[in-house]
Design an enzyme around this catalytic site. Structure first.
Site: not given
Ligand code: NAP
Length: 285
Positions: A53, A97, A120
């Site tokens: 990322k 994460q 997200d």
């Protein structure tokens, strides 16, 4: 049969994103365009994902921030980090994460993320917007699948779409996105009966269950489009998907491989969402 080339679509999409970021920077930014990754603990798979990322951000000119916290962090420590990033004008988007250590309440932490920075698409707020058909930041993997379907001009209107897997991160938003495009959607899971009868009647099958080579040729109708979200290991430890590609491919009109299908799109859509978040925070349409 055509193999959907996720690597190529991801590269083309990242180039568009890089051009857009450069154009925004050329106009002069009040706040930076930035993505923060909160990484609690040391999960080895997550280390690779986090590195990818950060590298992807660099490639398109998005600033990245790694917020690393120890495995034994208390809920309050992670919550404080999220709150600090919520208030930081240079952070356009953030992700927590996953997985996080078991002692932490994942849903409670996710819902502390400011919805306008939830790149997200995992807060209850963004999911509610998606569910009610409004503009939202969409979870990156299903968003990437839609990009692939559109890139290859695969017709969706009125088609029978079957999604296998009902996770909050993939299956549920995937079903909603296909519904929004006027597919007739069936959402299947581990308790679904006669799964093969359902999948055989589908024009589009999306598999997201985490079971290596689960979907076989006798579960697929002639001319179907098969999208494989799975990232599994086969009996020799080699990366493979939830679809038995060698068995299924000949029956398909379109199929995604693993690797090189859906995978490269996930991080790409994270970058796209970060730019979208930046623009909406700064009143740019
Ligand atoms: P998850 O949270 O573990 O959910 C799995 C889902 O599959 C559940 O809804 C489960 O049903 C269903 N399922 C399990 N076995 C089944 C069976 N035999 N028949 C029908 N349904 C079954 O998984 P996830 O996070 O959605 O991930 C799914 C896969 O996608 C994994 O391989 C993951 O690594 C991969 N993934 C890839 C990307 C990418 O970027 N390519 C991103 C995210 C995930 P129940 O709800 O009934 O238990």
């Amino acid at each position: 049969m055509r193999i959907i080339d996720g690597k190529a679509v991801a590269a083309a999409t990242r180039e568009e994103i890089a051009n857009e970021v450069a154009a925004l920077r050329a106009k002069g930014l009040k706040n930076d365009i930035g993505l923060a990754v909160i990484f609690v603990g040391d999960n080895p798979a997550s280390q690779v994902y986090v590195r990818n990322k950060i590298k992807a951000c660099e490639e398109v000119g998005i600033k990245s921030y790694l917020c690393k916290l120890p495995e034994d962090s208390a809920f309050e420590d992670v919550a404080a980090a999220i709150k600090r990033l919520n208030e930081d004008g240079g952070v356009s988007g953030m992700i927590l994460q996953l997985p996080i250590p078991k002692h932490l309440d994942e849903n409670k932490l996710i819902d502390l993320i400011s919805p306008d920075k939830d790149v997200d698409g995992c807060t209850a707020s963004q999911k509610g917007l998606l569910w009610t058909g409004r503009d939202s930041l969409v979870a990156c993997t299903p968003y990437g699948v839609m990009k692939l379907l559109d890139y290859y001009d695969i017709p969706l209107e009125g088609k029978n779409a079957v999604v296998i897997g009902r996770s909050n991160l993939v299956g549920k938003p995937m079903a909603q996105l296909l519904l929004d495009r006027n597919c007739t959607v069936t959402l299947c899971h581990s308790r679904t009966r006669n799964l093969a009868d359902i999948t055989r009647g589908a024009d589009i099958v999306v598999v997201a269950i985490g079971k290596a080579k689960f979907l076989k040729a006798d579960m697929v109708g002639e001319g179907a489009t098969v999208i494989d979200v799975g990232m599994d290991r086969d009996e020799n430890g080699k990366l493979c998907g939830d679809v038995d590609f060698a068995d299924v491919a000949d029956k398909c009109a379109y199929i995604t491989p693993v690797p090189g299908g859906v995978g490269p799109m996930t991080v790409t859509m994270l970058l796209a969402n970060t730019v979208q978040a930046y623009k909406s925070q700064n009143g740019i349409i």
